[in-house]
Design a protein around this motif. Structure first.
Motif, PDB file in Angstrom:
ATOM      1  N   UNK A   1      64.203  44.322 -23.177  1.00 24.32           N
ATOM      2  CA  UNK A   1      64.137  44.756 -24.389  1.00 24.32           C
ATOM      3  C   UNK A   1      62.716  44.702 -25.143  1.00 24.32           C
ATOM      4  N   UNK A   2      62.258  43.458 -24.835  1.00 28.08           N
ATOM      5  CA  UNK A   2      60.762  43.031 -25.387  1.00 28.08           C
ATOM      6  C   UNK A   2      59.659  43.943 -24.680  1.00 28.08           C
ATOM      7  N   UNK A   3      59.905  44.185 -23.284  1.00 32.44           N
ATOM      8  CA  UNK A   3      58.941  44.823 -22.628  1.00 32.44           C
ATOM      9  C   UNK A   3      58.893  46.399 -23.238  1.00 32.44           C
ATOM     10  N   UNK A   4      60.338  46.789 -23.349  1.00 30.35           N
ATOM     11  CA  UNK A   4      60.379  48.125 -23.796  1.00 30.35           C
ATOM     12  C   UNK A   4      59.564  48.311 -25.186  1.00 30.35           C
ATOM     13  N   UNK A   5      59.867  47.467 -26.137  1.00 29.37           N
ATOM     14  CA  UNK A   5      59.261  47.705 -27.304  1.00 29.37           C
ATOM     15  C   UNK A   5      57.939  47.644 -27.120  1.00 29.37           C
ATOM     16  N   UNK A   6      57.131  46.561 -26.472  1.00 32.61           N
ATOM     17  CA  UNK A   6      55.769  46.512 -26.381  1.00 32.61           C
ATOM     18  C   UNK A   6      55.161  47.627 -25.850  1.00 32.61           C
ATOM     19  N   UNK A   7      55.902  48.315 -24.661  1.00 37.81           N
ATOM     20  CA  UNK A   7      55.522  49.689 -23.893  1.00 37.81           C
ATOM     21  C   UNK A   7      55.270  50.551 -25.013  1.00 37.81           C
ATOM     22  N   UNK A   8      56.143  51.014 -25.874  1.00 39.17           N
ATOM     23  CA  UNK A   8      56.113  51.966 -26.986  1.00 39.17           C
ATOM     24  C   UNK A   8      54.753  51.696 -27.820  1.00 39.17           C
TER      25      UNK A   8
END
Length: 300
Positions: free
Chosen positions: A81-88
């Motif tokens: 979840x954190x990785x996806x937020x940061x990717x955006x």
């Protein structure tokens, strides 16, 4: 040079013996390929999407590089979840699997992975299973070790209690309560939170441990605050970073935050927005765990 076997004499050419003596230390990968030993460190945290939490990660990175000069250090976040937020947001952080894959491609043969989690819960167990799968993989790594999370042994608990108490704001009075917010989990390792309460109580009876998603809960903490007739409460994260939980669930302005709920009950709340990884004494515990893991890498 010669050796006798019964009545026969066999000779070993001197140059063969020299060759054996001059062979450097190699890590043997699959299919008979030999690769020079290359050691590295992977720091695996749950992660945070909040910029303010970066201070904790920077402190960890600095402490590890100081303790292991010259050893390459990589990072991974275990939370998708954190990785996806940061990717955006344009920040691409590797998962433990991706980080290990890249290190394998870079020729690392010996990797010490340090868990930056607080308890040996689901996240830690997942990392343990994931990274150990790279050990002995064809053309992969010869040795992978994993450093223990912050709380693991009796000694860890004692050191952590001492470290956190030493970082409570100096203006806190003995009669003032300190409430530590842990994450909590449905994993059996949640037992570390009520255990922490026991350890803290033996040193300071006005320190109380609660969790967001496990036990003890905020309701349990409220009972203890009332029983001990507290009036002022310092709220501190019992997490490595002062991220979303600390800034919103603990100290946020929302009606259901810990600060809001306790304020309604008449307590004067003082949030302390610092993760445990910002405390040097806590960093020392993680670094010590990493030293053990790194030592167990060996050279073969």
């Amino acid at each position: 040079m010669q050796y006798r076997f019964g009545d026969k004499i066999k000779f070993i050419p001197a140059f063969i013996l020299v060759c054996f003596l001059l062979i450097p230390s190699f890590a043997m990968a699959g299919h008979g390929d030999a690769k020079p030993v290359k050691k590295g460190i992977l720091l695996a945290a749950f992660g945070s999407s909040m910029p303010e939490a970066q201070a904790s990660f920077d402190a960890i990175d600095k402490a590890v590089k100081k303790a292991f000069p010259g050893v390459p250090v990589r990072w991974a976040y275990s939370s998708s979840i954190i990785r996806n937020i940061l990717a955006k947001e344009g920040r691409n952080i590797d998962s433990p699997v991706m980080a290990m894959t890249k290190m394998m491609d870079e020729g690392f043969t010996h990797v010490a992975v340090q868990s930056l989690h607080t308890i040996p819960g689901e996240e830690y167990c997942g990392i343990l299973e994931t990274v150990k799968a790279f050990e002995g993989m064809p053309k992969g790594m010869s040795k992978v070790t994993v450093g223990k999370p912050l709380l693991y042994s009796n000694k860890d608990m004692q050191r952590t209690v001492k470290a956190i108490i030493s970082n409570i704001p100096k203006d806190r009075k003995a009669k003032d309560a300190v409430v530590l917010m842990g994450h909590g989990t449905h994993h059996v390792a949640n037992i570390y939170y009520p255990a922490s309460q026991d350890y803290f109580s033996k040193v300071d009876p006005m320190i109380f441990v609660g969790t967001v998603e496990g036990t003890p809960s905020l309701d349990d903490v409220k009972v203890l605050l009332k029983k001990n007739k507290a009036k002022k409460v310092y709220l501190m994260p019992y997490m490595s970073v002062a991220g979303d939980h600390a800034r919103n669930d603990m100290a946020g302005a929302e009606a259901d935050s810990w600060k809001s709920e306790l304020t309604k009950l008449g307590y004067k709340c003082v949030p302390v927005l610092k993760g445990t990884a910002e405390f040097p004494q806590v960093l020392d515990i993680w670094v010590d765990h990493l030293k053990v893991a790194f030592k167990h890498l060996g050279d073969h």
